[in-house]
Design an enzyme around this catalytic site. Structure first.
Site, PDB file in Angstrom:
ATOM      1  N   CYS A  10       0.873  -1.178   0.000  1.00 20.84           N
ATOM      2  CA  CYS A  10       0.000   0.000   0.000  1.00 20.84           C
ATOM      3  C   CYS A  10       0.905   1.222   0.000  1.00 20.84           C
ATOM      4  O   CYS A  10       2.114   1.095   0.160  1.00 20.84           O
ATOM      5  CB  CYS A  10      -1.019  -0.008   1.135  1.00 20.84           C
ATOM      6  N   CYS A  84      -4.848   0.898  -3.933  1.00 19.46           N
ATOM      7  CA  CYS A  84      -4.157   2.180  -4.033  1.00 19.46           C
ATOM      8  C   CYS A  84      -3.653   2.442  -5.434  1.00 19.46           C
ATOM      9  O   CYS A  84      -3.047   3.468  -5.684  1.00 19.46           O
ATOM     10  CB  CYS A  84      -2.995   2.220  -3.037  1.00 19.46           C
ATOM     11  N   CYS A  88       3.233  -1.381  -9.467  1.00 24.28           N
ATOM     12  CA  CYS A  88       4.079  -2.506  -9.072  1.00 24.28           C
ATOM     13  C   CYS A  88       4.756  -3.039 -10.323  1.00 24.28           C
ATOM     14  O   CYS A  88       4.098  -3.196 -11.343  1.00 24.28           O
ATOM     15  CB  CYS A  88       3.214  -3.626  -8.495  1.00 24.28           C
TER      16      CYS A  88
END
Length: 137
Positions: A10, A84, A88
């Site tokens: 997060c 969120c 990544c």
């Protein structure tokens, strides 16, 4: 048997990802390797998250927010982002999940409890999936 590894991500690595990591360590023990990180880690774990987890008998007070690294993603079998939209790095062979959870930042413990309980349910489902995969391996 190799153990599964899970990375929770997060933004601040201060609330949702820390609660999820705490639950997974508590419920799965040494059957799973647990990591958590954030794209912009905070200075400390959210005190309301610490208090809400303490009510469950899980101590996350010594956890420290960590920065998300490419290495952490590469080393994980599961990469779970927490509503969120964090960027990544994507690697083949990983299982990516996004859990749409309310952000507990700035909330009191009363507001964090339902988020905590939702995380517990998701973690229990994740452990069942990991155990099922391990049984087939």
């Amino acid at each position: 048997m190799t153990i599964a590894s899970v990375l929770f991500v997060c933004v601040h690595n201060a609330g949702r990802s820390q609660m999820a990591a705490g639950y997974l360590q508590h419920l799965a023990g040494d059957r799973v390797e647990v990591r958590s990180a954030g794209s912009m880690p905070g200075n400390q774990v959210n005190p309301s998250a610490v208090a809400a987890m303490a009510e469950e008998g899980i101590d996350i007070s010594s956890a420290q927010p960590k920065v998300l690294t490419t290495e952490a993603v590469q080393a994980s079998d599961y990469v779970i982002t927490m509503g969120c939209g964090d960027a990544c790095p994507i690697f083949p062979g990983k299982k990516y999940l996004d859990w749409a959870l309310d952000d507990p930042a700035g909330q009191g413990v009363e507001a964090v409890r339902p988020i905590r309980d939702e995380i517990r349910g998701l973690i229990e489902g994740l452990i069942a999936e990991i155990d099922e995969r391990a049984a087939k391996a």
